[in-house]
Design a protein around this motif. Structure first.
Motif, PDB file in Angstrom:
ATOM      1  N   THR A  92      34.362  57.870   3.998  1.00  0.00           N
ATOM      2  CA  THR A  92      35.830  57.927   4.079  1.00  0.00           C
ATOM      3  C   THR A  92      36.431  58.637   2.866  1.00  0.00           C
ATOM      4  OG1 THR A  92      35.871  55.861   5.340  1.00  0.00           O
ATOM      5  CG2 THR A  92      37.928  56.538   4.287  1.00  0.00           C
ATOM      6  N   THR A  95      35.508  62.439   2.966  1.00  0.00           N
ATOM      7  CA  THR A  95      36.197  63.170   4.031  1.00  0.00           C
ATOM      8  C   THR A  95      37.677  63.355   3.718  1.00  0.00           C
ATOM      9  OG1 THR A  95      34.646  62.219   5.640  1.00  0.00           O
ATOM     10  CG2 THR A  95      36.648  63.220   6.507  1.00  0.00           C
ATOM     11  N   THR A  96      38.295  62.352   3.094  1.00  0.00           N
ATOM     12  CA  THR A  96      39.712  62.475   2.740  1.00  0.00           C
ATOM     13  C   THR A  96      39.942  63.621   1.765  1.00  0.00           C
ATOM     14  OG1 THR A  96      40.033  60.094   3.073  1.00  0.00           O
ATOM     15  CG2 THR A  96      41.713  61.254   1.799  1.00  0.00           C
ATOM     16  N   VAL A  99      39.738  66.841   3.732  1.00  0.00           N
ATOM     17  CA  VAL A  99      40.908  67.027   4.592  1.00  0.00           C
ATOM     18  C   VAL A  99      42.094  67.534   3.784  1.00  0.00           C
ATOM     19  CG1 VAL A  99      42.661  65.753   5.891  1.00  0.00           C
ATOM     20  CG2 VAL A  99      40.252  65.423   6.413  1.00  0.00           C
ATOM     21  N   PHE A 118      47.982  60.633   4.692  1.00  0.00           N
ATOM     22  CA  PHE A 118      46.520  60.582   4.619  1.00  0.00           C
ATOM     23  C   PHE A 118      46.038  59.635   3.520  1.00  0.00           C
ATOM     24  CE2 PHE A 118      46.652  64.419   7.213  1.00  0.00           C
ATOM     25  CZ  PHE A 118      45.614  64.163   8.093  1.00  0.00           C
ATOM     26  N   GLU A 122      43.747  56.453   4.202  1.00  0.00           N
ATOM     27  CA  GLU A 122      42.484  56.241   3.486  1.00  0.00           C
ATOM     28  C   GLU A 122      42.363  54.804   2.985  1.00  0.00           C
ATOM     29  OE1 GLU A 122      39.903  58.159  -0.212  1.00  0.00           O
ATOM     30  OE2 GLU A 122      42.090  58.346  -0.221  1.00  0.00           O
ATOM     31  N   MET A 148      48.377  57.342  11.306  1.00  0.00           N
ATOM     32  CA  MET A 148      47.824  58.302  12.265  1.00  0.00           C
ATOM     33  C   MET A 148      48.825  58.602  13.373  1.00  0.00           C
ATOM     34  SD  MET A 148      45.568  60.404  13.191  1.00  0.00           S
ATOM     35  CE  MET A 148      44.197  60.123  12.081  1.00  0.00           C
ATOM     36  N   GLY A 241      43.699  68.223  10.120  1.00  0.00           N
ATOM     37  CA  GLY A 241      43.326  67.080   9.286  1.00  0.00           C
ATOM     38  C   GLY A 241      43.296  65.784  10.066  1.00  0.00           C
ATOM     39  N   ILE A 245      39.887  63.378  10.490  1.00  0.00           N
ATOM     40  CA  ILE A 245      39.838  61.956  10.122  1.00  0.00           C
ATOM     41  C   ILE A 245      39.615  61.081  11.345  1.00  0.00           C
ATOM     42  CG2 ILE A 245      41.283  60.033   9.364  1.00  0.00           C
ATOM     43  CD1 ILE A 245      40.146  61.460   7.041  1.00  0.00           C
ATOM     44  N   ILE A 249      36.062  59.323  10.891  1.00  0.00           N
ATOM     45  CA  ILE A 249      36.161  57.956  10.357  1.00  0.00           C
ATOM     46  C   ILE A 249      36.679  56.955  11.381  1.00  0.00           C
ATOM     47  CG2 ILE A 249      37.017  56.534   8.473  1.00  0.00           C
ATOM     48  CD1 ILE A 249      35.286  58.875   7.555  1.00  0.00           C
ATOM     49  N   GLY A 352      33.637  66.258  11.903  1.00  0.00           N
ATOM     50  CA  GLY A 352      34.596  66.737  10.917  1.00  0.00           C
ATOM     51  C   GLY A 352      34.458  68.222  10.678  1.00  0.00           C
TER      52      GLY A 352
END
Length: 503
Positions: A92, A95-96, A99, A118, A122, A148, A241, A245, A249, A352
């Motif tokens: 997580t 990946t954040t 992004v 975001f 997270e 989201m 993005g 995510i 995730i 991703g």
């Protein structure tokens, strides 16, 4: 054990940081980008001690924090992590960062709100993976829907309102069943703490109703067939993005929920109804893969691909029940559970990366339709290198992470039923078909049109994002041992819980 609240830092630093970014407003987009990236990098660096400081000899929860929250209902702020949690938390945080870097030039409106959303997301997702109190888990589980929902609804495509409402309703209504189940467990045992719920005696009837309550909630999140229809719409309309995510995730939280709730709390119902989840998983693996074959939108194709590949996660998870029931084959059950977890992490990198590649093309051409491309490799050779690598991984090529988890699940399934293993392995053919056909039509052949001929190859920022994804795909594909060693104590304990009847 660490003397400072590491998990709380990982949860609240991005949430507080998101509030600071939000306070900057839209007048200073550059400052919002840099502050957000700095916060995300700090969170990623802080997550590394979870991996380096992990005690591999300890199958229980580590990095524990416990404080009273709502004493009148015995709800506690109780955090902890085992190897499964650590793997998903680090995924997580990494990946954040990717992004936020990927959106550097593509997001131009409401920049501070976009980056803040975001960061909020997270922190809430890390909270899901860290929560030991069931009600705390539910709060984080529901809370992450809000950012989201906003990301899709504000920065999405033409049908963004429809997609965001559909996403919210599906996932929210599914989790209502989980809330009912959690309240029943609390009234039955007087505790929200997961270790207490694991020991709670439950009759066969109680387990059955609770099993289906959790199944609805987590099946929507995975998503499993037939409650998967919200995902293609959400992916198609979400900004790049958001798609990254969501695929990398958020879908994993469904699989994580099965491992945390359904398997250890309801072992007898799991034995009884594993066949149903296995059947739904095989339908997702095969049927949804065939649906992906006929898509003309790149994002929608990859979205259906995600449903198909996540079918391996639920198959590996519930084939473990069948293996234990066959005669106590806990070694094969552990293999299936390990395969499911490796597949979750691997799919995080591959999906991703695939959505990031679509984002690179969309930023240049402003279309996701496959027919609008052709011959991209002639003008974007470095991008073609990455795209083909990720396509091979998505097809399950040995040497990439896409092969490892699927092979482990197929191997475990074979020890229960060669027919199930064959059906699962058939998806490798389907996956190769739709993925390679996508690559052929987009990347190779003659240059499709004048707009394709004018495309510029990826810049250093895009190369960095795709390069990190590629490193993850290749590292897990060639050397999965650090990942499997990290999760093995928790997987072994889980397999033993499956074998212990509560009746």
């Amino acid at each position: 054990m660490q003397s400072w609240p590491l998990l709380s830092l990982l949860i609240w630093l991005p949430i507080i940081g998101g509030a600071l970014v939000l306070a900057l407003g839209n007048a200073r987009p550059g400052a919002a980008r840099w502050l957000s990236l700095l916060i995300a990098l700090v969170v990623f660096v802080l997550s590394i001690p979870l991996f380096t400081g992990f005690d591999y000899a300890n199958a229980g929860l580590q990095f524990l924090e416990r404080r009273e929250w709502i004493p009148s209902y015995d709800i506690q702020y109780h955090l902890g992590a085992d190897g499964i949690s650590v793997a998903l938390i680090v995924l997580t945080t990494l990946t954040t960062v990717l992004v936020l870097i990927g959106a550097w030039a593509s997001v131009e409106k409401r920049v501070s709100q976009y980056y803040a959303a975001f960061l909020f997301l997270e922190g809430l997702m890390i909270g899901v993976f860290s929560a030991v109190d069931a009600m705390l888990f539910y709060v984080f589980f529901e809370g992450m829907l809000i950012p989201m929902f906003i990301i899709i609804g504000v920065w999405g495509g033409p049908r963004r309102v429809y997609a965001s409402v559909k996403f919210f309703l599906y996932t929210f209504l599914g989790s209502v069943f989980m809330l009912v189940g959690l309240i029943y467990l609390y009234l039955k045992g007087g505790s929200w703490q997961l270790p207490d719920l694991y020991q709670l005696p439950l009759t066969a009837t109680e387990q059955m109703w609770l099993f289906f309550a959790f199944l609805v909630a987590f099946a929507v999140k995975v998503p499993m067939f037939p409650v998967h229809t919200w995902l293609p719409d959400a992916h198609v309309e979400a900004p790049t993005g958001g798609s990254v995510i969501l695929a990398a995730i958020m879908l994993k939280i469904g699989g994580y929920g099965f491992l945390r709730f359904s398997l250890p709390i309801l072992p007898d119902a799991g034995h009884e109804w594993a066949w149903l989840v296995i059947a739904l998983s095989l339908i997702a693996v095969i049927y949804v893969g065939l649906v992906a074959l006929v898509q003309d939108d790149m994002k929608k194709l990859i979205a259906y691909s995600s449903v198909s590949h996540m079918g391996f996660v639920t198959l590996g998870t519930f084939i473990a029940f069948a293996l234990v029931r066959d005669g106590g084959n806990t070694d094969a059950a552990r293999l299936g559970l390990q395969g499911a977890m490796v597949q979750m992490v691997s799919h995080g990198f591959i999906s991703g990366a695939m959505f990031s590649c679509v984002g690179v093309l969309y930023d240049r051409m402003h279309t996701r339709m496959i027919k609008d491309y052709g011959g991209v490799a002639n003008v974007m050779p470095w991008f073609a290198f990455f795209m083909v690598l990720f396509a091979m991984a998505n097809s399950g090529l040995p040497g990439t992470s896409g092969f490892v988890g699927e092979f482990m699940v197929i191997l475990a399934s074979f020890q229960h039923s060669p027919l199930i293993a064959f059906a699962a392995a058939f998806t490798l053919i389907i996956g190769a078909a739709y993925t390679l056909w996508l690559v052929k039509r987009v990347m190779f052949g003659e240059v499709g049109n004048a707009h394709v001929a004018e495309l510029q190859d990826i810049n250093w920022r895009e190369s960095l994002v795709l390069g990190v994804f590629a490193a993850g795909v290749l590292l897990i594909g060639v050397w999965p041992k650090p990942l499997t060693d990290l999760m093995e104590p928790a997987i072994a304990q889980l397999a033993s819980q499956l074998a212990a009847s509560k009746l």
